[in-house]
Design a protein around this motif. Structure first.
Motif, mmCIF file in Angstrom:
data_model
loop_
_atom_site.group_PDB
_atom_site.id
_atom_site.type_symbol
_atom_site.label_atom_id
_atom_site.label_comp_id
_atom_site.label_asym_id
_atom_site.label_seq_id
_atom_site.Cartn_x
_atom_site.Cartn_y
_atom_site.Cartn_z
ATOM 1 N N GLY A 154 37.668 45.452 39.369
ATOM 2 C CA GLY A 154 38.128 46.360 40.410
ATOM 3 C C GLY A 154 38.210 47.799 39.941
ATOM 4 N N ARG A 155 38.733 47.995 38.734
ATOM 5 C CA ARG A 155 38.824 49.357 38.207
ATOM 6 C C ARG A 155 37.441 49.985 38.052
ATOM 7 N N ARG A 156 36.477 49.170 37.627
ATOM 8 C CA ARG A 156 35.124 49.704 37.450
ATOM 9 C C ARG A 156 34.511 50.082 38.792
ATOM 10 N N LEU A 157 34.792 49.295 39.825
ATOM 11 C CA LEU A 157 34.326 49.673 41.159
ATOM 12 C C LEU A 157 34.935 51.010 41.561
ATOM 13 N N GLY A 158 36.224 51.195 41.281
ATOM 14 C CA GLY A 158 36.856 52.471 41.569
ATOM 15 C C GLY A 158 36.195 53.618 40.829
ATOM 16 N N GLY A 191 40.950 50.440 44.881
ATOM 17 C CA GLY A 191 41.686 51.481 45.590
ATOM 18 C C GLY A 191 42.789 52.079 44.744
ATOM 19 N N ARG A 192 43.423 51.242 43.938
ATOM 20 C CA ARG A 192 44.486 51.693 43.042
ATOM 21 C C ARG A 192 43.925 52.656 41.997
ATOM 22 N N GLN A 193 42.717 52.367 41.517
ATOM 23 C CA GLN A 193 42.077 53.233 40.523
ATOM 24 C C GLN A 193 41.819 54.625 41.103
ATOM 25 N N LEU A 194 41.654 54.680 42.423
ATOM 26 C CA LEU A 194 41.397 55.950 43.104
ATOM 27 C C LEU A 194 42.674 56.570 43.653
ATOM 28 N N GLY A 195 43.810 56.056 43.228
ATOM 29 C CA GLY A 195 45.082 56.641 43.629
ATOM 30 C C GLY A 195 45.451 56.404 45.078
ATOM 31 N N ARG A 219 47.886 45.287 47.268
ATOM 32 C CA ARG A 219 49.181 45.742 47.760
ATOM 33 C C ARG A 219 49.008 46.959 48.659
ATOM 34 N N SER A 220 50.077 47.307 49.356
ATOM 35 C CA SER A 220 49.999 48.304 50.427
ATOM 36 C C SER A 220 49.668 49.709 49.930
ATOM 37 N N SER A 221 49.914 50.003 48.675
ATOM 38 C CA SER A 221 49.661 51.349 48.150
ATOM 39 C C SER A 221 48.219 51.555 47.691
ATOM 40 N N ASP A 222 47.356 50.560 47.882
ATOM 41 C CA ASP A 222 45.985 50.656 47.366
ATOM 42 C C ASP A 222 45.070 51.518 48.222
ATOM 43 N N GLY A 223 45.505 51.883 49.417
ATOM 44 C CA GLY A 223 44.722 52.740 50.292
ATOM 45 C C GLY A 223 45.638 53.462 51.252
#
Length: 329
Positions: A154-158, A191-195, A219-223
């Motif tokens: 996931g982080r790499r996708l970000g 999404g988390r990786q992108l803040g 989780r809800s903060s991912d986007g």
């Protein structure tokens, strides 16, 4: 190693048919399920992770592929390379158009039915860039190994989307990340990786086993807006039974679906319903005060449409709706 041990821990709680919030279902060690071809699969929650594969994934996550589809190439993809500017500039990618990222689940690849169906409906509905991320190498490993590697993928996708943004100027506010099953947790980490800057993150029956109390889950903060559709969240279900997003939808109660006789069918119904919603935007969820109302179908709150492709969508809460057994449901 500490991360792996954490991912393998399961807390015990009382089994219940009502979806639980912020609790871990007491899954048995083995979960058996049958796919649409009648092939039986066994998910072993105590299987040893492939540490060699995981170490390689964490060192070199570029085994993932980013496959671009547009209305100019709806059937044959173009491969976009991370840190390969020419692969993007010479492709049909258009930064002026919205970006839809689709991520498959466990034991799948680019040919997954969810990838094919969602690519088709999005391109039919509007002129967008569809990027299918294939993470076949890790997804084809045992479930425990795949779960442990989800954060790195996931982080790499970000990081790839950040690179895409830097090369083309494509705004994060035009990006919609969609993941099915384990793929839902992949897009959450992306999404988390992108803040949390992307417009939407949609989890289609996010995987349940080993994820209820997992800090790396969706989780809800991912986007800016995060939505989850739960269709197989029962005690032996493949999906997570708890609320994880801004808005969580539980079609038909979230445990079993009309016309389905297997857990696998219930699980896959999430992406089928979502695909239908992109075309028709016809699913009206009624807000519930708690999970008991979800189970009893006694929700009387405000209405929010489930799914669709609206990049400006907003909403919070738990929602119940009832669907039919066949398309468009």
């Amino acid at each position: 190693m500490k991360t792996l041990l954490f991912l393998l821990c399961i807390s015990v709680c009382s089994a219940t048919a009502v979806p639980l919030k912020n609790a871990e279902i007491n899954y048995p060690r083995f979960i058996k399920y049958s796919d649409y071809d009648g092939v039986m699969h066994t998910l072993d929650l105590e299987e040893q992770p492939d540490t060699t594969l995981l170490e390689d994934i964490y060192r070199n996550p570029d085994n993932n592929r980013y496959l671009l589809y547009t209305r100019d190439n709806p059937l044959v993809s173009q491969t976009l390379g991370f840190n390969n500017t020419n692969s993007i500039i010479l492709s049909k990618f258009d930064a002026r158009k919205p970006i839809v990222v689709i991520v498959h689940g466990w034991l799948s690849d680019k040919h997954a039915n969810s990838n094919i169906a969602l690519t088709e409906v999005f391109l039919r509905k509007s002129n967008v860039n569809v990027i299918v991320m294939e993470w076949r190498r890790l997804a084809s490993s045992n479930y425990v190994t795949a779960t442990a590697g989800v954060p790195a993928v996931g982080r790499r996708l970000g990081e790839f989307l950040k690179f895409l943004h830097s090369v083309t100027g494509a705004p994060y506010e035009t990006m919609h990340l969609i993941g099915f099953s384990l793929g839902a947790h992949v897009v959450g980490n992306s999404g988390r990786q992108l803040g949390g800057k992307v417009a939407r993150v949609t989890g289609l029956d996010p995987a349940g086993p080993l994820w209820n109390l997992n800090r790396d889950r969706l989780r809800s903060s991912d986007g800016i807006y995060v939505e989850a559709i739960h269709t197989d969240g029962g005690v032996l279900g493949l999906g997570i039974g708890s609320a994880v997003a801004d808005a969580d939808f539980f079609p038909n109660g979230g445990n079993s679906q009309p016309g389905c006789l297997t857990s696998f069918c219930n699980h896959e119904r999430a992406w089928q319903l979502f695909a239908s919603s992109v075309t028709y935007n016809h699913f009206l969820g009624r807000e519930c005060s708690n999970m008991l109302q979800v189970s009893l179908n006694s929700c009387r709150g405000k209405i929010l449409n489930m799914g669709n492709d609206d990049l400006r969508k907003k909403g919070t809460g738990l929602y119940r709706l009832n669907t039919q057994r066949s398309y468009p449901y």
